[in-house]
Each structure stands twice: as C-alpha cells, then as structure tokens.
Design an enzyme around this catalytic site. Structure first.
Site, PDB file in Angstrom:
ATOM      1  N   GLU A   1      42.151  16.577 104.847  1.00  0.00           N
ATOM      2  CA  GLU A   1      41.512  17.881 104.668  1.00  0.00           C
ATOM      3  C   GLU A   1      41.648  18.692 105.947  1.00  0.00           C
ATOM      4  OE1 GLU A   1      40.652  20.323 103.006  1.00  0.00           O
ATOM      5  OE2 GLU A   1      38.725  19.923 102.084  1.00  0.00           O
TER       6      GLU A   1
ATOM      7  N   PHE B   1      33.753  30.981 111.924  1.00  0.00           N
ATOM      8  CA  PHE B   1      34.740  31.008 110.850  1.00  0.00           C
ATOM      9  C   PHE B   1      36.115  30.973 111.489  1.00  0.00           C
ATOM     10  CE2 PHE B   1      37.376  32.507 107.420  1.00  0.00           C
ATOM     11  CZ  PHE B   1      36.863  31.783 106.362  1.00  0.00           C
TER      12      PHE B   1
END
Length: 174
Positions: free
Chosen positions: A97, A150
């Site tokens: 991932e 982010f």
C-alpha cells in the site's frame, strides 16, 4: 492549480528506504515466494520499485479499492473496484500500500483477505500516519511515519494529479 507542493521526502530518501524494505522482505521470506498484492492506483509506483529490489521470486496481483473520492478525507466507506485475479489460498501474501492513515480501508481488506485462507498475510506501506488511526491495523513493514499532512507524489494523488512526482510532497492549500 491553487496547490503548492513542498518536498517532505526526497526521491533519494524514498529510494533508499524502498531498498531497505526490500532487503527485510527478502530475508523474512527466504525459501518462500511472496504473493504481492498492490492496492491501486497509488501503490503501483511503490510496488514496482519494491519488487525490483526483492531478491527472491515474487508473484503479483492487483486490487483497487476506494474510500476517498476526490476529497482529502477518507469517506469511511470502502468499495472494491477491482478484485484479485487469482486465489490466495495457501499463499504467503504481502499487501503493498502507498499510505495508511485512518486504517479503515486496510482493516477491511485484511479481514476480507484472511477469509480467503492465505498461508500468511502481512502488510507493507510506504507511508504511515499513525496519529490518524481510527481503526487498529497491524503494519509489518513501514517505510516512513509521517505527520498528519496531505501528501502527494510517488503514486499518491490529489484529484488524480501529482502521482508522477518522484518524491513525497505535502500539499499546501492557498
């Protein structure tokens, strides 16, 4: 384009860490053939580089899941967009991932994949945001623990942009 991107992890730092992770995986899976499951789309950059440096045979497959849409926050709803092409029963599975933050997606996937009876099931992520965790998930291989920002680059996107950056950058909204 109103976003500015500041470099959080350089291309050299990312490459070095991927080689380290590949070395760990090579040692841990000695005598086995790990089956790498890449979580699309973001994980493809990481898995490509990681698999090139694993020094034992590997097989690969892909899954696509969605929990973000176009926003910067996980919706909490996990949707399988593309399932595996092959059975994982009896195989040593390593999920690859790009990032784990809330843990919802990976917790859901781990439970779903355990029910498919792999010989073993582990998780490898390039980036981990443990302070964002709302669901417990065990991560076996972690590239970097990062702050609650982010991030984009190296496969990570914002509205499908910036995946092709060769480094990890933090999005600064203006």
């Amino acid at each position: 384009m109103a976003e500015k991107i500041s470099v959080l992890l350089s291309e050299e730092e990312v490459d070095k860490k991927i080689r380290e992770l590949a070395g760990q995986i090579t040692g841990d899976y000695a005598g086995k053939m790990p089956h790498l499951i890449c979580i699309l789309k973001g994980g493809v950059f990481f898995m490509t580089e990681l698999s090139k440096h694993i020094e034992i045979p590997v097989t690969i497959d892909f899954m696509s899941v969605s929990s973000y849409g176009d926003g910067t926050e996980s919706s909490g709803r996990v949707r399988i967009v593309k399932d595996l092409d092959e059975s994982i029963e009896g195989r040593d599975v390593l999920i690859v991932e790009d990032i784990i933050d809330s843990g919802r997606t990976l917790s859901y996937l781990m439970e779903m994949l355990k029910n498919r009876k792999p010989a073993s099931l582990k998780l490898c992520t390039l980036l981990d945001k443990p302070e964002r965790r709302v669901t417990q998930v065990t991560v076996d291989y972690v590239g970097f623990r990062i702050p609650d920002e982010f991030v984009v680059g190296y496969g990570l996107d914002y509205k499908q942009m910036y995946r092709n950056l060769p480094y990890i950058g933090a999005v600064v909204q203006e």
